[in-house]
Design a protein around this motif. Structure first.
Motif, PDB file in Angstrom:
ATOM      1  N   ARG A  72      71.629  93.450  13.252  1.00  0.00           N
ATOM      2  CA  ARG A  72      70.526  93.388  12.273  1.00  0.00           C
ATOM      3  C   ARG A  72      69.849  92.005  12.228  1.00  0.00           C
ATOM      4  O   ARG A  72      68.809  91.848  11.599  1.00  0.00           O
ATOM      5  CB  ARG A  72      71.040  93.760  10.891  1.00  0.00           C
ATOM      6  N   LEU A 113      72.235 101.207   9.060  1.00  0.00           N
ATOM      7  CA  LEU A 113      71.151 102.100   8.670  1.00  0.00           C
ATOM      8  C   LEU A 113      71.690 103.509   8.403  1.00  0.00           C
ATOM      9  O   LEU A 113      72.558 103.978   9.148  1.00  0.00           O
ATOM     10  CB  LEU A 113      70.089 102.168   9.763  1.00  0.00           C
ATOM     11  N   ARG A 118      67.301 105.741  12.152  1.00  0.00           N
ATOM     12  CA  ARG A 118      67.338 104.816  13.298  1.00  0.00           C
ATOM     13  C   ARG A 118      66.240 105.067  14.256  1.00  0.00           C
ATOM     14  O   ARG A 118      65.702 106.006  14.506  1.00  0.00           O
ATOM     15  CB  ARG A 118      68.676 104.960  14.015  1.00  0.00           C
TER      16      ARG A 118
END
Length: 118
Positions: A72, A113, A118
């Protein structure tokens, strides 16, 4: 069962400084809401001295410490740049080499997520 000893992780601590507590709190909240950071801690004020465009500058700033994962990190960095009021924001990412396994797993889970996004 979780390991009881620290382990190497793919987690990072990311710091940025902002011009006010309100700005730092706003950035931290937005990044956590967007699942780019598991948490944001605001500290300050701190006194910063730096060279900017040929002059020595001094400013009171607020630290925003964020926890995220390697996966991330690029999105977090980009979003800090978008939200930040400075022309050139401080964005420093330091890998968390070791830590409490349960805490590091929590960071990973909080920035993951949701399925289907995604």
């Amino acid at each position: 069962m979780r390991p009881k000893t620290p382990y190497v992780s793919d987690c990072f601590q990311v710091t940025t400084t902002l011009p006010s507590e309100a700005a730092a709190q706003q950035v931290a909240a937005k990044l956590v809401e967007e699942r780019l950071a598991a948490c944001g801690q605001v500290l300050g004020p701190v006194s910063s001295t730096y060279r900017w465009k040929g002059s020595i500058e001094r400013a009171a700033e607020w630290y925003c410490n964020l926890k995220t994962t390697k996966t991330r990190l690029p999105a977090l960095t980009k979003r800090i740049q978008e939200l930040h009021p400075y022309e050139l924001p401080e964005i420093v990412a330091i890998p968390i080499q070791h830590g409490d396994a349960a805490y590091l797993e929590w960071i990973e889970a909080e920035v993951e997520l949701p399925a289907g996004s995604r």
